[in-house]
Design a protein around this motif. Structure first.
Motif, mmCIF file in Angstrom:
data_model
loop_
_atom_site.group_PDB
_atom_site.id
_atom_site.type_symbol
_atom_site.label_atom_id
_atom_site.label_comp_id
_atom_site.label_asym_id
_atom_site.label_seq_id
_atom_site.Cartn_x
_atom_site.Cartn_y
_atom_site.Cartn_z
ATOM 1 N N GLU A 30 10.394 -14.271 -31.494
ATOM 2 C CA GLU A 30 9.487 -13.605 -32.536
ATOM 3 C C GLU A 30 10.198 -13.165 -33.607
ATOM 4 O O GLU A 30 9.461 -13.106 -34.909
ATOM 5 C CB GLU A 30 8.760 -12.797 -31.805
ATOM 6 N N GLU A 82 14.964 -12.452 -28.173
ATOM 7 C CA GLU A 82 15.009 -13.270 -27.144
ATOM 8 C C GLU A 82 13.925 -14.363 -27.239
ATOM 9 O O GLU A 82 14.310 -15.633 -26.962
ATOM 10 C CB GLU A 82 15.101 -12.657 -26.027
ATOM 11 N N THR A 83 12.886 -13.794 -27.516
ATOM 12 C CA THR A 83 11.607 -14.702 -27.624
ATOM 13 C C THR A 83 11.474 -15.485 -28.719
ATOM 14 O O THR A 83 10.640 -16.627 -28.763
ATOM 15 C CB THR A 83 10.328 -14.000 -27.131
ATOM 16 N N ASN A 89 2.238 -3.717 -38.441
ATOM 17 C CA ASN A 89 2.421 -4.903 -37.551
ATOM 18 C C ASN A 89 3.403 -5.875 -38.419
ATOM 19 O O ASN A 89 4.423 -6.151 -37.836
ATOM 20 C CB ASN A 89 0.930 -5.591 -37.772
ATOM 21 N N ALA A 133 14.144 -7.855 -27.326
ATOM 22 C CA ALA A 133 13.113 -8.796 -26.545
ATOM 23 C C ALA A 133 12.563 -9.952 -27.444
ATOM 24 O O ALA A 133 12.530 -11.100 -27.198
ATOM 25 C CB ALA A 133 12.082 -8.064 -25.839
ATOM 26 N N SER A 134 12.020 -9.474 -28.709
ATOM 27 C CA SER A 134 11.510 -10.159 -29.467
ATOM 28 C C SER A 134 12.579 -11.119 -30.151
ATOM 29 O O SER A 134 12.327 -12.193 -30.505
ATOM 30 C CB SER A 134 10.773 -9.229 -30.812
ATOM 31 N N LYS A 151 8.450 -8.039 -38.886
ATOM 32 C CA LYS A 151 7.732 -7.556 -37.796
ATOM 33 C C LYS A 151 8.161 -6.132 -37.840
ATOM 34 O O LYS A 151 9.219 -5.617 -37.804
ATOM 35 C CB LYS A 151 7.988 -8.254 -36.510
ATOM 36 N N ILE A 152 7.495 -5.165 -37.722
ATOM 37 C CA ILE A 152 7.439 -3.837 -37.455
ATOM 38 C C ILE A 152 7.493 -3.463 -35.971
ATOM 39 O O ILE A 152 6.667 -3.583 -35.357
ATOM 40 C CB ILE A 152 6.395 -2.936 -38.164
ATOM 41 N N ILE A 153 8.608 -3.132 -35.678
ATOM 42 C CA ILE A 153 8.970 -2.901 -34.076
ATOM 43 C C ILE A 153 10.239 -1.521 -34.235
ATOM 44 O O ILE A 153 11.234 -1.928 -34.550
ATOM 45 C CB ILE A 153 9.678 -4.057 -33.559
ATOM 46 N N ALA A 154 9.465 -0.722 -33.551
ATOM 47 C CA ALA A 154 10.268 0.579 -33.584
ATOM 48 C C ALA A 154 11.138 0.709 -32.322
ATOM 49 O O ALA A 154 12.207 1.137 -32.724
ATOM 50 C CB ALA A 154 9.205 1.952 -33.395
ATOM 51 N N GLU A 155 10.834 0.212 -31.347
ATOM 52 C CA GLU A 155 11.774 0.365 -29.955
ATOM 53 C C GLU A 155 12.962 -0.746 -29.970
ATOM 54 O O GLU A 155 12.618 -1.729 -30.021
ATOM 55 C CB GLU A 155 10.871 0.142 -28.806
ATOM 56 N N PHE A 158 14.428 -1.605 -27.586
ATOM 57 C CA PHE A 158 14.495 -2.696 -26.439
ATOM 58 C C PHE A 158 13.508 -3.818 -26.869
ATOM 59 O O PHE A 158 13.618 -5.085 -26.606
ATOM 60 C CB PHE A 158 13.798 -1.978 -25.141
ATOM 61 N N ALA A 159 12.462 -3.419 -27.593
ATOM 62 C CA ALA A 159 11.270 -4.498 -27.805
ATOM 63 C C ALA A 159 11.933 -5.383 -28.922
ATOM 64 O O ALA A 159 11.544 -6.459 -29.307
ATOM 65 C CB ALA A 159 10.147 -3.833 -28.508
#
Lengths: 556, 307
Positions: free
Chosen positions: A277, A274-275, A230, A271-272, A261-265, A267-268
């Motif tokens: 995060e 943009e938000t 996470n 998006a993160s 933050k662990i984010i593989a995708e 696109f995600a």
């Protein structure tokens, strides 16, 4: 007292440590110094910037959050070669020395060092007053413990090899010697890095098996929290003093927290960003234009210490003739590859074995490489006896020029391979593309059954040529099965020549051989473009892309 | 009944042993060397050899398997992860609750919405409600969940700022992953409930209940639904396994720290002990959920007896 004299006396007091924080700030304000200037005064005097003052100077507080594509394997630098983990533990552990932005090496936990006449002994004088995150003191014993532990448990570490031949002796609490069996010019590159970050015996033993989950180092940030799969969070180390020269802030980081933050995708990730995060993401060619035109973000650019290349296996019948390899090199249009696949400037064409991002690159060698010239390519093939058949594919003695090209399932490599296929088709070479998964490919290449290989490497020292082209590495990283005793000798000489200029000369010569023999046709050097949220101010980057965080602060 | 359950559990052990041997054998034949994956390009042949020896990769397959079994029996350990050096059980244990949240959440959501919409469609057969459910389920079945996930991220996280894009830790984090995972299952359950209900509603005993003057609500819920649920329960059990598998993809999209995420990265990295552990875990979950379904049968339909 004139203002200048007042400033002088203030500085003297600071240097003599005969002034407390409050009166320093009062006198500083009386002198009309801005908080930032006061922080600089302290920094210039080699004094740790007090926490409260740093806060006044920039804005202390807030966090900077990056992204990791997967969980770090462990945060114990001795137990991994994982680049993901490195991103995190490199902020926690300080090595003895570091590489400055001009690529030279300077002292970090070591104040200075001396190399013996025969280059076999380096004597380090250690910095005093450095503490680990748990409050324990850094001294010569920590250095010896770190190196001994690495030698013992470090089979997964990238510096397990070099450490085997190093003996560390404690002379006194602030002096250690490193003794080598042979002179090692790669030592500084390998050890000026978090992988060789210093640790303390008591801290390691207190954590037991969990040191990799609760690491204790001495760098600007200390471990705070790791939510598996996470996020990982570090917090600022208040007693931090050992900062690199390229920072203005010589003390505790302005940032309170550093996070991942662990984010593989992809696109995600976007998006993160943009938000809000996360604060920074490396951009793909698709996302680049949108973020370049978005004034919420700043784009940081960095040249990777990496080279994409077309490998030609000289031990294969189709590729054994140097004229064939030269013809192929003449037929490759690097500019087209870069413009088509790396749109938005995400790569630069490179024709020399070492790209411009690595010491040892020599622009003068570019003129000696085979330039894009289809006529020259065709003539070389004609002369070598490869003549065009009815279908436009060349053949010789009944053998068709249909080399098997292997690469991974990466989309980028796939596109590059397809483009190379089209480019070589113009000179009658009919490339057959095979894409297999990365781990499988690395198992396949030692067999030497591929004529061509579309691949890349990443390394920050010219010793990379040894790793990928030395005949001692046939079973592993010498994926093109290239073997040349002259080059082998030069590459070992490069490893053992400690004088910088002399060492670079060795690598110029080595590159001449590679340019002639063409085990690789160099193609491109990737460029990373990273979008960073503008709420992050003062962020610096190393030329090869790593964020340097000690001057960064958050503007709310 | 108890004897039946015990026999089923014993049978599952045989399945587990078979699966563990199959996975262990597979790791021998899959190309890719964990030592190379760990050490990367800079490794000397000596360093690679030292690490292979360290990890016990040089031993023949049966020796490695026996070591695995021995450790499992004597220490209750599935071994250590090649990548992280931690116990496989610890690695899985940290993540399995997260996967369970997604999977059970999806079972709950899909069963509730699926059954309710199916019942609604059957009692309003041919009316606009029925057609709306039909269209909805068709969309649910045919739209790739990956794409829906991306759309949801764009709408709920980026545009509306209602939900976080990725991660875990609060109910908000779980909303999009559970919806993504539920979509297909809702549609299947809805369709199945509808057809099963229609069949039951045509039965004589339903006509009898109506003739007795029972309220329509009572007829549908008490008499028809309970009988129509049998095939739906089968599907819930079967889908549970499928949802675990689907959770692997959903977890990757939303970076949900579950077992799927772990399995995917372990396979790519040739971290065989963890691959073995996750496969065994999924097998256990699958076998267990099927057992529960069989037991649930007896509860729903007392005519079913086990021996």
């Amino acid at each position: 007292m004139s203002q200048q004299d007042s400033l002088r006396s203030l500085l003297d007091d600071v240097q003599a440590r005969s002034i407390d924080r409050r009166s320093f700030i009062q006198r500083g304000i009386a002198l009309g110094l801005t908080p930032r200037a006061m922080a600089m005064v302290l920094g210039a005097a080699g004094v740790a910037v007090p926490v409260g003052l740093a806060a006044a100077a920039q804005t202390q507080g807030g966090s900077f959050t990056e992204v990791l594509t997967q969980d770090p394997q462990t945060l114990d630098p001795h137990l991994t070669s994982d680049g993901t983990a490195w991103n995190v533990f490199n902020e926690i552990f300080s090595p003895l020395m570091y590489q400055d932005i001009d690529f030279t090496y300077k002292g970090l936990l070591a104040e200075s060092w001396e190399t013996s006449e025969d280059s076999l002994t380096i004597t380090f004088t250690l910095r005093e007053g450095v503490t680990f995150h748990d409050g324990s003191e850094f001294n010569a014993d920590s250095v010896k413990y770190t190196i001994d532990r690495l030698r013992e448990v470090g089979t997964k570490s990238p510096i397990y090899d070099p450490v085997q031949t190093i003996t560390v002796d404690v002379i006194d609490p602030k002096t250690v010697t490193f003794t080598f069996e042979t002179p090692d010019a790669t030592f500084f590159n390998a050890f000026a890095d978090g992988y060789a970050g210093m640790m303390n015996q008591s801290s390691v033993e207190a954590a037991g098996d969990e040191f990799g989950r609760k690491p204790v180092g001495s760098a600007a940030f200390m471990f705070k929290e790791w939510n598996t799969g996470n996020s990982v969070t570090l917090s600022a180390f208040d007693n931090f003093t050992t900062t690199e020269a390229y920072f203005d802030n010589k003390g505790r980081p302005y940032l309170d927290e550093l996070g991942w933050k662990i984010i593989a995708e992809p696109f995600a990730q976007i998006a993160s960003l943009e938000t809000g995060e996360i604060d920074a993401v490396d951009l793909s060619a698709t996302d680049l234009p949108r973020f370049e035109n978005d004034d919420r973000f700043e784009i940081f650019e960095a040249r990777n210490t990496s080279l994409g290349y077309l490998g030609l296996t000289r031990t294969r019948p189709l590729m054994e003739d140097v004229n064939v390899r030269t013809a192929i090199a003449h037929a490759i249009d690097r500019q087209e590859i870069v413009d088509t696949i790396f749109t938005g400037g995400l790569a630069e064409p490179v024709s020399t074995p070492l790209p411009p991002s690595i010491p040892g690159y020599n622009a003068e060698l570019e003129a000696t490489t085979p330039a894009f010239d289809l006529d020259a390519a065709k003539k070389l093939l004609d002369d070598a006896g490869w003549v065009e058949g009815g279908d436009g594919i060349r053949e010789k003695d009944g053998v068709m020029m249909q080399p098997q090209l292997y690469t991974t399932t990466s989309a980028t490599y796939g596109q590059a391979a397809t483009l190379i296929q089209a480019q070589l088709r113009k000179i009658g070479v009919d490339v057959v593309i095979n894409q297999i998964e990365q781990a499988a490919l690395q198992d396949f290449t030692p067999k030497g059954e591929h004529d061509m290989l579309m691949y890349s490497w990443g390394w920050s020292d010219p010793n990379v040529l040894y790793i990928f082209l030395s005949s001692t590495r046939m079973e592993s990283s010498n994926r093109v099965h290239y073997s040349n005793p002259d080059l082998d000798a030069l590459l070992v000489e490069g490893q053992q020549t400690l004088d910088w200029d002399a060492r670079m000369e060795v690598y110029y010569k080595a590159q001449e051989i590679i340019i002639h023999d063409l085990p690789w046709v160099p193609l491109y050097m990737p460029i990373t473009k990273t979008a960073v949220n503008k709420r992050i101010q003062g962020m610096k980057t190393f030329p090869t892309g790593r964020f340097l965080k000690n001057d960064a602060w958050v503007e709310e | 009944m108890l004897a039946y359950i015990i026999r089923r559990i014993l049978q599952s052990f045989i399945v587990l042993i078979g699966v563990s041997i199959a996975v262990a054998a597979m790791t021998q034949f899959v190309p890719g060397d964990p030592a190379k994956m760990i050490l990367g390009d800079n490794a000397s042949p000596e360093a690679l050899e030292a690490l292979r020896e360290d990890l016990g990769l040089n031993d023949p397959f049966y020796v490695q398997y026996w070591r695995f079994v021995e450790r499992l029996v004597t220490e209750g350990s599935l071994g250590k992860s090649i990548r992280t050096n931690r116990e496989v059980l610890t690695e899985i244990g940290e993540r399995f609750p997260n996967t369970l949240i997604l999977t059970l959440g999806a079972v709950l959501v899909s069963s509730t919405i699926g059954i309710a919409s199916g019942v609604l469609a059957s009692v309003r057969r041919g009316k606009p409600t029925d057609i709306a459910v039909l269209v909805g389920t068709t969309i649910g079945l045919s739209v790739p969940s990956f794409w829906v996930a991306l759309l949801m991220i764009w709408l709920f996280a980026v545009k509306l700022h209602w939900l976080p894009v990725t991660g875990s830790g609060s109910w908000k984090h779980a909303v999009m992953p559970i919806i993504t995972l539920s979509l297909g299952a809702i549609a299947t359950k809805s369709r199945l409930t509808r057809s099963s209900m229609l069949e039951v509603l045509g039965q004589d005993y339903i006509r009898t209940s109506r003739a007795k003057g029972l309220s329509e609500r009572r007829v549908v819920i008490r008499h028809a639904l309970r009988n129509a649920l049998l095939p739906v329960i089968t599907i819930i059990g079967l889908q549970f396994g499928g949802l675990l598998g689907g959770a692997f993809i959903t977890e990757t999209i939303f970076s949900w720290p579950g077992v799927g995420q772990l399995a995917v990265s372990s396979i790519l990295f040739r971290d065989f002990p963890v691959v073995q552990g996750t496969v065994l875990l999924v097998t256990v979950a699958f076998v267990f959920s099927n057992l529960l379904v069989d037991i649930a049968y007896a509860w729903v339909d007392p005519r079913i007896r086990y021996s």
